[in-house]
Design an enzyme around this catalytic site. Structure first.
Site, PDB file in Angstrom:
ATOM      1  N   LYS A  36      -1.142  -8.042   8.658  1.00 56.70           N
ATOM      2  CA  LYS A  36      -1.669  -7.265   7.523  1.00 56.70           C
ATOM      3  C   LYS A  36      -0.508  -6.627   6.768  1.00 56.70           C
ATOM      4  O   LYS A  36       0.421  -6.113   7.396  1.00 56.70           O
ATOM      5  CB  LYS A  36      -2.584  -6.167   8.077  1.00 56.70           C
ATOM      6  CG  LYS A  36      -3.608  -5.625   7.118  1.00 56.70           C
ATOM      7  CD  LYS A  36      -4.394  -4.498   7.782  1.00 56.70           C
ATOM      8  CE  LYS A  36      -5.874  -4.644   7.608  1.00 56.70           C
ATOM      9  NZ  LYS A  36      -6.627  -3.549   8.199  1.00 56.70           N
ATOM     10  N   ASP A  45     -18.223  -6.931   5.477  1.00 65.19           N
ATOM     11  CA  ASP A  45     -16.954  -7.638   5.710  1.00 65.19           C
ATOM     12  C   ASP A  45     -16.124  -6.955   6.790  1.00 65.19           C
ATOM     13  O   ASP A  45     -15.109  -7.497   7.220  1.00 65.19           O
ATOM     14  CB  ASP A  45     -16.151  -7.755   4.412  1.00 65.19           C
ATOM     15  CG  ASP A  45     -15.881  -6.403   3.771  1.00 65.19           C
ATOM     16  OD1 ASP A  45     -16.846  -5.670   3.517  1.00 65.19           O
ATOM     17  OD2 ASP A  45     -14.701  -6.087   3.541  1.00 65.19           O
TER      18      ASP A  45
HETATM   19  P1  AMP Z   1     -11.518  -3.441   3.309  1.00 69.27           P
HETATM   20  O1  AMP Z   1     -10.962  -2.177   2.772  1.00 69.27           O
HETATM   21  O2  AMP Z   1     -10.949  -3.906   4.595  1.00 69.27           O
HETATM   22  O3  AMP Z   1     -12.993  -3.485   3.326  1.00 69.27           O
HETATM   23  O4  AMP Z   1     -11.007  -4.525   2.265  1.00 69.27           O
HETATM   24  C1  AMP Z   1     -11.716  -4.910   1.139  1.00 69.27           C
HETATM   25  C2  AMP Z   1     -11.016  -6.009   0.426  1.00 69.27           C
HETATM   26  O5  AMP Z   1      -9.885  -5.512  -0.293  1.00 69.27           O
HETATM   27  C3  AMP Z   1     -10.458  -7.123   1.298  1.00 69.27           C
HETATM   28  O6  AMP Z   1     -10.655  -8.319   0.587  1.00 69.27           O
HETATM   29  C4  AMP Z   1      -8.998  -6.784   1.414  1.00 69.27           C
HETATM   30  O7  AMP Z   1      -8.201  -7.905   1.675  1.00 69.27           O
HETATM   31  C5  AMP Z   1      -8.712  -6.228   0.033  1.00 69.27           C
HETATM   32  N1  AMP Z   1      -7.567  -5.316   0.010  1.00 69.27           N
HETATM   33  C6  AMP Z   1      -7.521  -4.056   0.491  1.00 69.27           C
HETATM   34  N2  AMP Z   1      -6.312  -3.505   0.253  1.00 69.27           N
HETATM   35  C7  AMP Z   1      -5.583  -4.440  -0.403  1.00 69.27           C
HETATM   36  C8  AMP Z   1      -4.246  -4.476  -0.931  1.00 69.27           C
HETATM   37  N3  AMP Z   1      -3.409  -3.426  -0.848  1.00 69.27           N
HETATM   38  N4  AMP Z   1      -3.848  -5.618  -1.534  1.00 69.27           N
HETATM   39  C9  AMP Z   1      -4.673  -6.680  -1.638  1.00 69.27           C
HETATM   40  N5  AMP Z   1      -5.925  -6.706  -1.176  1.00 69.27           N
HETATM   41  C10 AMP Z   1      -6.383  -5.593  -0.565  1.00 69.27           C
HETATM   42 MG    MG Z   2     -11.758  -5.068   5.850  1.00 69.75          MG
END
Ligand code: AMP
Ligand code: MG
Length: 534
Positions: A137, A279
């Site tokens: 990550k 997700d």
């Molecule tokens: P989550 O916060 O894990 O639910 O992530 C939601 C979505 O946002 C997922 O598709 C992550 O891969 C994307 N995401 C979150 N932070 C970033 C970041 N800094 N750069 C690119 N994608 C992000």
């Molecule tokens: Mg996530």
């Protein structure tokens, strides 16, 4: 994606002293991920290595700390596990992959999420013969990144590592960090104007299949892809269900049961995940994506620690209901695999499975709470008694402002008298005499129930239940204020406090010798908010 090696190929002539990575998921369902190369991070250095987990996977920690190990951890290896040279151009056929998924975020469908800042390094067989994913990550933007930068700040990556270790120590199914690495990069701040140190997290999971993965396949792909995903998921996580007459229904049932157990364990531990979007819910039943999450200090059903959860959708007491809501979305995404010919029958069958969530959850939660309360479950009525006792205790803890973890540990170490003293202290001397008669009555009921079950007369049973209580009721959890303080020190360049904290949460029954204060809440934990993405 056909370039990926056969996941069952022999590792005998591998250049890596440890398991070689495969891309079994991409081989099984090529439509659901993209081959994406990991960018070379500037000056990656290990901030924390989970040596215990490294050995469990079959890697020598000393090797992982060396240059070849860091190449593996940062995805800079080819399909045979050989490090890419420093000058190497982005490989034409990268080995690492970014997984596609969709999901409901705060109740709203988002058709296109996916690994925006993460890559699947590959899967491996650990020393127990279990297949596990290695995932990176913070490795830079992928085609799923949308407007975001693809980066990860050091604080949230260490936070995820800490929560994973605490969960693991409690015996709660969880993804875990293998390593956190710093890079020389400074990245855009989540708050304020000061750039934050960039980091990478290498995570180990049973897999990264999510409810959102099935949703993505349902929303964007033909039946053959959805069937391939179903077969792969069952083989990997629920092999007993693979031969079922209706595999899709069997998957829904298996995920229902795994998630009922997981959320029951969270509720017992006083854990608030914070972003239970579909997700962020795995098909394996492991907890994942510990972002704006926190453990309760004072017991509060409405506790929310996430700055982005303004409505309190993911508040502590809502979590079982949200799990069922998410499972309902999984059921919807599986409907035509359940019965393509007869949609009404598919809905009826999925509904029947989902109706089984509540009894499963209640049974799992009663089992968790029986351990925490030291009550044997060997009589038929015991589960119901534990449920009532728990509901009443939670209400009293809320009314008296009692600390969730502290109350259970006091009950474990000092019994009912210990809790009486706790309440007197919390209420102040003036009201101590008559102010907590409701709690007195509860403690009497607890003692009476324990007496009825023979705990007092049977020393063997007593010792057994005492050991269960000690295991189920930690002294040390990653409390908000303390965790925040050690993360702040790490951001300023001092990793020693977070290393000590990680050791402390891994031995949750022990008072940390240099930090006895970590067993208590610290000041201001109630107003604590987390801002990290997950
Ligand atoms: P989550 O916060 O894990 O639910 O992530 C939601 C979505 O946002 C997922 O598709 C992550 O891969 C994307 N995401 C979150 N932070 C970033 C970041 N800094 N750069 C690119 N994608 C992000
Ligand atoms: Mg996530």
């Amino acid at each position: 994606m056909d370039a990926h090696p056969d996941p069952l190929a022999s590792d005998d002539d591998a250049p890596v002293p440890g398991p070689v990575l495969h891309q079994g998921y991409a081989a099984a369902v090529p439509e659901l991920s993209l081959p994406i190369a990991a960018a070379e991070p500037p000056a990656p250095a290990i901030a924390w290595l989970n040596e215990e987990l490294a050995r469990e996977l079959g890697y020598d920690p000393a090797w992982l700390r060396g240059p070849a190990g860091i190449s593996l951890l940062t995805g800079r290896v080819d399909a045979q596990g050989r490090p890419l040279s420093d000058e190497a151009e982005t490989p034409a056929e990268p080995f690492t992959t970014a997984q596609a998924y969709a999901g409901h975020q705060f109740g709203r469908p988002n058709p296109q999420l996916g690994d925006g800042r993460a890559l699947l390094l590959g899967d491996l067989l650990d020393t127990h013969g279990q297949r596990r994913d290695l995932h990176l990550k913070g490795s830079g933007r992928t085609p799923f990144a949308r407007a975001a930068d693809g980066k990860a700040p050091l604080g949230p990556m260490l936070r995820e590592a800490v929560i994973g270790e605490a969960m693991h120590a409690a015996g709660i199914p969880t993804t875990r960090a293998l390593a956190v690495l710093t890079t020389r990069e400074r990245i855009a701040p989540r708050r304020g104007v000061t750039p934050e140190p960039g980091a990478l997290l290498v995570r180990v999971a049973a897999s990264h299949l999510r409810v959102g993965t099935v949703q993505f396949a349902a929303w964007h792909h033909d039946r053959d892809v959805r069937e391939a995903l179903l077969a792969h998921t069952l083989e990997r996580h629920h092999p007993a269900a693979a031969g079922a007459q209706n595999p899709a229904l069997a998957l829904l049932t298996a995920v229902r049961d795994a998630q009922a157990e997981l959320v029951a364990a969270w509720m017992g531990a006083g854990f608030v995940h914070g972003v239970m979007n579909t997700d962020n819910m795995t098909l394996s039943g492991e907890g994942i994506d510990y972002g704006p999450c926190a453990y309760l200090d004072r017991h509060r059903p409405g506790a929310v620690f996430s700055s982005i959860d303004a409505q309190g959708r993911y508040a502590y007491a809502n979590q079982p209901g949200i799990a069922l809501w998410n499972l309902s979305r999984l059921g919807e995404a599986l409907l035509d695999l359940i019965d393509a010919e007869d949609p009404e029958s598919a809905v009826a069958r999925a509904t029947a499975v989902l109706e089984g969530f509540e009894p499963r959850y209640r049974e799992a939660f009663a089992a968790v709470m029986a351990c925490k309360l030291g009550i044997p479950l060997h009589r038929p009525e015991a589960g119901a008694e534990v449920e009532v006792l728990t509901a009443d205790l939670f209400a009293l803890m809320e009314a008296h402002g009692l600390d969730h973890t502290g109350t259970f540990r006091t009950l474990t170490d000092d019994g009912a008298d210990g809790v009486r003293a706790l309440v007197s202290a919390a209420a102040g001397d003036a009201s101590a005499a008559g102010g907590a008669s409701d709690l007195e009555a509860w403690l009497d009921r607890w003692e009476a129930l324990r007496e009825r079950t023979g705990v007092g007369r049977d020393p063997g049973l007593h010792a057994h239940l005492q050991a269960e209580m000690e295991q189920a009721n930690p002294r040390v959890i990653p409390r908000n204020q303390h965790l925040e303080a050690v993360l702040r020190a790490a951001e300023l360049g001092d990793l020693a406090p977070v290393h000590a904290f990680l050791e402390a949460v891994r031995r949750p029954g022990k008072v940390p010798p240099d930090h006895p204060e970590w067993i208590g809440p610290g000041e201001g934990g109630e107003d604590f908010l987390t801002f990290c993405g997950t």
